[in-house]
Design an enzyme around this catalytic site. Sequence first.
Site, short mmCIF file in Angstrom:
data_model
loop_
_atom_site.label_atom_id
_atom_site.label_comp_id
_atom_site.label_asym_id
_atom_site.label_seq_id
_atom_site.Cartn_x
_atom_site.Cartn_y
_atom_site.Cartn_z
N ASP A 28 0.82 -1.22 0.00
CA ASP A 28 0.00 0.00 0.00
C ASP A 28 0.86 1.27 0.00
OD1 ASP A 28 -2.38 1.40 0.02
OD2 ASP A 28 -2.56 1.38 2.21
N HIS A 45 2.14 3.19 -9.09
CA HIS A 45 1.95 1.74 -9.25
C HIS A 45 3.15 1.11 -9.96
CE1 HIS A 45 -1.92 2.12 -7.53
NE2 HIS A 45 -2.47 2.75 -8.55
N SER A 73 -7.53 -5.58 -4.76
CA SER A 73 -8.61 -6.13 -3.94
C SER A 73 -9.92 -6.15 -4.71
CB SER A 73 -8.78 -5.30 -2.66
OG SER A 73 -9.45 -4.09 -2.94
N ASN A 76 -11.02 -2.70 -5.18
CA ASN A 76 -10.24 -1.74 -5.97
C ASN A 76 -10.86 -1.44 -7.34
OD1 ASN A 76 -7.06 -2.89 -4.63
ND2 ASN A 76 -8.21 -1.07 -4.05
N GLU A 215 1.02 -12.13 13.38
CA GLU A 215 1.61 -10.92 13.95
C GLU A 215 1.56 -9.81 12.88
OE1 GLU A 215 2.62 -10.59 17.08
OE2 GLU A 215 2.10 -12.69 17.46
C1 IPE Z 1 -5.45 -2.64 0.13
O1 IPE Z 1 -5.16 -1.31 -0.06
C2 IPE Z 1 -5.39 -3.38 -1.18
C3 IPE Z 1 -4.08 -3.47 -1.79
C4 IPE Z 1 -2.95 -3.01 -1.34
C5 IPE Z 1 -4.05 -4.17 -3.04
P1 IPE Z 1 -6.29 -0.21 -0.28
O2 IPE Z 1 -5.57 1.06 -0.51
O3 IPE Z 1 -7.25 -0.65 -1.31
O4 IPE Z 1 -7.02 -0.22 1.13
P2 IPE Z 1 -7.82 0.93 1.88
O5 IPE Z 1 -8.83 1.47 0.91
O6 IPE Z 1 -6.83 1.96 2.29
O7 IPE Z 1 -8.44 0.25 3.07
C1 IPE Z 2 -1.74 0.17 -3.31
O1 IPE Z 2 -1.49 1.53 -3.33
C2 IPE Z 2 -2.00 -0.41 -4.68
C3 IPE Z 2 -3.37 -0.86 -4.90
C4 IPE Z 2 -4.33 -0.82 -4.04
C5 IPE Z 2 -3.68 -1.40 -6.21
P1 IPE Z 2 -2.67 2.59 -3.33
O2 IPE Z 2 -3.04 2.89 -4.74
O3 IPE Z 2 -3.78 2.15 -2.46
O4 IPE Z 2 -1.93 3.85 -2.69
P2 IPE Z 2 -2.56 4.89 -1.69
O5 IPE Z 2 -3.06 4.13 -0.52
O6 IPE Z 2 -3.65 5.60 -2.42
O7 IPE Z 2 -1.41 5.78 -1.34
MG MG Z 3 -4.15 2.42 -0.48
#
Ligand code: IPE
Ligand code: IPE
Ligand code: MG
Length: 248
Positions: A28, A45, A73, A76, A215
């Site tokens: 993330d 990404h 997810s 997503n 953990e």
């Molecule tokens: C979790 O991250 C999913 C992935 C890293 C693939 P998200 O960015 O989607 O989660 P939330 O929305 O912060 O909970």
């Molecule tokens: C995780 O990074 C990648 C995916 C969920 C696909 P994010 O895109 O959620 O990055 P933030 O959380 O917006 O910084």
């Molecule tokens: Mg995220």
Amino acid sequence: MALFGKSKNNSAEVNPAVLPVHIGIIMDGNGRWAKKRGLPRKAGHSAGAKTFRKITRYCSDIGIKYLTVYAFSTENWKRPQDEVNSLMNLFKSYLEEALADFKDDSIVVRFIGDKSQFSEDLRNLMTENEESSKDRDGMVLNIAMNYGSRDEIVRAVKNISADVKNGRLSEDDINEQLVSDYLYTAGQPDPDLIIRPSGEYRISNFLLWQSAYTEFVIMNKLWPDFEKSDLDEALNIYSGRNRRYGGV
Ligand code: IPE
Ligand code: IPE
Ligand code: MG
């Protein structure tokens, strides 16, 4: 003495007694990394994909047996179409190129999640990667794509119920082990450690059943900035935890 000091060849010297067998990583923070630099989210990404490659190799080098990375997810899909498209393109180029690299490390590649929502190209690439790597003897890499733990549990309940109906199972066969055997991670040990970079204190629908006694280590680094030394730090924190599993 550092538990995970570096040797000359840059792989960690680990104490196998405290090394997790299975690590999960919620990759993330890509979007925030890009935003900080005034770049489009998709640049985050791409940078995150490079980190994925580096950390996967490192986990394999230090002797981790199972690594599960959360890449996309079930929730997503609600992101802007443009971002979803760029993620799908990134997955495609990764499955075509980078995963071939893992061959040198004998990594077994598996996908967990509902593949049916991906394009045919992508589904074929996923199957090819699974087929071509299944007989390797190295680390098992589970890539969670269109993965949601609630969706996984619903699917398991449906399949169990169908097997009770068709006589393959009786109600008395249903126990915790059986439920585990109907999940995407069937046959694999539960994660010992889940790492979430980017500082968010939540599980976001990742391995809910499997993480009953996992953990958690939350780290403030954004995923594209995550280094091998951050993994060492997470391993150090893990090695100091006292896992009681409800006992004393
Ligand atoms: C979790 O991250 C999913 C992935 C890293 C693939 P998200 O960015 O989607 O989660 P939330 O929305 O912060 O909970
Ligand atoms: C995780 O990074 C990648 C995916 C969920 C696909 P994010 O895109 O959620 O990055 P933030 O959380 O917006 O910084
Ligand atoms: Mg995220």
